[in-house]
Design an enzyme around this catalytic site. Structure first.
Site, PDB file in Angstrom:
ATOM      1  CG  ASP A   1      -1.751   1.227   1.355  1.00 28.95           C
ATOM      2  OD1 ASP A   1      -2.257   1.507   2.459  1.00 28.95           O
ATOM      3  OD2 ASP A   1      -1.905   1.930   0.338  1.00 28.95           O
TER       4      ASP A   1
ATOM      5  CG  ASP B   1      -3.456   4.739  -2.335  1.00 23.46           C
ATOM      6  OD1 ASP B   1      -4.475   5.117  -1.744  1.00 23.46           O
ATOM      7  OD2 ASP B   1      -2.774   3.755  -1.962  1.00 23.46           O
TER       8      ASP B   1
END
Ligand SMILES: CC1CCN(C(=N)N)CC1
Ligand SMILES: CC1CCN(C(=N)N)CC1
Length: 327
Positions: A33, A215
């Site tokens: 992440d 992201d």
């Protein structure tokens, strides 16, 4: 000089991508992440009711960081918390001998239910690591000086295994040149400025660009409300369904391609990537892969965008930069 590569395996509808990571003497599947900076995993310390079905880290191989604890809440209000151990972490052959491993003692239902994921491996900047009283480094920051080149790359794919590499750029994974843009680390994210957007074949920009983050931990592409509105105005049957929390389209629709200008180069997200997924199994209404970034404060270039490009997260120079290339 370490280099390594690890698979990024798509979950249903590419909602997230999981990669195998060795922690102590367990191999766990973690969600890499770039929008957070904690490496946390389900552990033998997690309550059985919360960890059923998950791979568990056993901290017996680690050294506890006395007095250290962590507590993180994500954009969707999912959350986890626990304590911290220094232990060996290996990703695609790249080894961190004493990585801060955040063992969960509590996780929210979103994580309990997502039985394929055993935790997250944060790749944002260590400035937003949640460990107190002393924040610790991300895996990338821990190994950075031992890498052949202080970079990691992201090559996600639609409905197929992609890869993350550490320490090198793989020229076989992209076409054309890599376009680099500066990164602003003030918020702890890989934050950059997009120049503009357009839909379909048209070059009429649907709006000025704006601040965005790259992201991997977010499934969709969140853009300024005006850009999202203009995009869906071109799709028959598209509507903003506040009950579903965003734009929906008929699953039979063929959305137009979506173009993003970054660093003077145009990158195209195929329209099919924006016909994201049925609202529920069997539904003929699908959720849009582009949504409005209202209330977030910046745009989020999540997996719907990243699976259309080859992305380089480069911290090898005097200041961090992002590189994008067509794949
Ligand atoms: C700004 C937000 C983006 C989504 N998040 C994430 N990938 N961890 C949380 C932060
Ligand atoms: C960035 C994270 C947001 C929360 N997640 C989740 N609910 N499964 C995981 C990814």
């Amino acid at each position: 000089c370490q280099t390594g590569e690890v698979a990024a395996d798509p979950q249903l509808y590419d909602q997230s991508y999981l990669s195998p990571v060795t922690i102590g003497n367990s191999e766990l599947m973690l969600d890499f992440d770039t929008g957070s900076a904690d490496l946390w995993c389900f552990s033998t310390e997690s309550p059985a009711a919360q960890s059923a079905g998950h791979g568990l880290y056993n901290p017996s191989t680690g050294t506890e960081l006395d007095g250290a604890f962590w507590d993180i809440t994500y954009g969707d209000q999912s959350a986890a918390s626990g304590n911290v151990f220094a232990d060996k972490v290996v990703v695609g052959g790249v080894t961190a001998t004493k990585q801060a491993v955040e063992a969960a003692t509590s996780v929210s239902y979103e994580f309990t239910e997502d039985v394929a994921s055993d935790g997250l491996l944060g790749l944002a900047f260590s400035s937003i690591n949640t460990i107190l009283p002393q924040p610790q480094t991300t895996f990338f920051d821990t190994v950075r000086n031992s890498l052949a080149k202080a970079v990691f790359t992201v090559d996600l794919k639609k409905g197929a295994a992609g890869s993350y590499t550490f320490g090198y750029i793989d020229s076989s994974k992209y076409s054309g040149a890599i376009t680099y843009v500066p990164v602003n680390t003030a918020n702890g994210f890989w934050q950059f400025t997009a120049d503009g957007y357009s839909a379909g074949g048209s070059d009429s920009s649907t709006g000025r660009g704006g601040v965005a983050i790259a992201d991997t931990g977010t499934s969709l592409l969140y853009l300024p409300a005006s850009v999202a509105k203009a995009y869906y105005s071109g799709i028959q049957g598209a509507t903003f369904d506040f009950r579903q929390g965003g734009y929906t389209i008929p699953c039979s629709a063929t959305p137009p391609d979506f173009n993003v200008a970054i660093g003077g180069k145009t990158f195209t997200v195929p329209g099919s990537y924006i016909n994201y997924a049925p609202l529920r199994a069997g539904s003929s209404t699908c959720f849009g892969g582009i949504q409005a970034d209202t209330g977030i404060g910046f745009s989020i270039f999540g997996d719907v965008f990243l699976k259309a490009v080859y992305a380089v997260f480069d911290d090898s120079g005097s200041s961090p930069r992002l590189g994008f290339a067509a794949q």
